[in-house]
Scaffold this motif. Sequence first.
Motif, mmCIF file in Angstrom:
data_model
loop_
_atom_site.group_PDB
_atom_site.id
_atom_site.type_symbol
_atom_site.label_atom_id
_atom_site.label_comp_id
_atom_site.label_asym_id
_atom_site.label_seq_id
_atom_site.Cartn_x
_atom_site.Cartn_y
_atom_site.Cartn_z
ATOM 1 N N MET A 6 -7.273 -3.145 15.898
ATOM 2 C CA MET A 6 -6.923 -2.304 14.758
ATOM 3 C C MET A 6 -6.951 -0.848 15.190
ATOM 4 N N VAL A 7 -6.179 -0.038 14.488
ATOM 5 C CA VAL A 7 -6.065 1.385 14.783
ATOM 6 C C VAL A 7 -6.366 2.172 13.506
ATOM 7 N N PRO A 8 -6.765 3.438 13.640
ATOM 8 C CA PRO A 8 -6.963 4.244 12.428
ATOM 9 C C PRO A 8 -5.643 4.354 11.661
ATOM 10 N N PHE A 9 -5.746 4.437 10.344
ATOM 11 C CA PHE A 9 -4.554 4.676 9.538
ATOM 12 C C PHE A 9 -3.914 5.954 10.052
ATOM 13 N N ASP A 10 -2.619 5.924 10.317
ATOM 14 C CA ASP A 10 -1.950 7.169 10.688
ATOM 15 C C ASP A 10 -1.636 7.930 9.406
#
Length: 172
Positions: free
Chosen positions: A4-8
């Motif tokens: 998962m990645v931070p919300f852009d």
Amino acid sequence: MPDMVPFDGEAATMALGFLHRVPFAPSLHHAPKPEVMDPIPPINKRGGRTVGPEGWRSVYSVVVTEDMCNPLGNLHGGAAATLIDTVSSASSAILATEGFWGIPMLSGVSIALDVTYYNACPVGTKAKLTVTIEHMGGSLGNLRADLTDWETGKRYASGTHVKTWRDLRSKL
């Protein structure tokens, strides 16, 4: 499944914009904060997005405030159901394209919402709302959301959300 990645900025703006437009219980819809998400799938040949076999996930944090609670000081079941409904809808809006779950029926309409309650969630709790888009087809979407304690993982509620969408642009 990818990490998962931070919300852009664009995805967070879409999710929060969706939540903040809901006129019902505005303080409830301003409470969730986008934290992380799976990478957004690319647009496919049909103009939509293909969700893999394990689904597409997004995670929000929410702190339970007094105005979300029942007289016992715990998250009200209606507030939990509303969070599951609108946050899962906001997550599906992130995957929308112009011709796939987009405007004017952004994220579609609910067909069914089923919530199961497991434990009381006291005022002041920092909770994690994990949404999984299990399927987004041409007209039906299956979403799941789990409301848990941010630190311990204790489960408070889970919900399944079935939505439908139709491309109405030609009818406007």
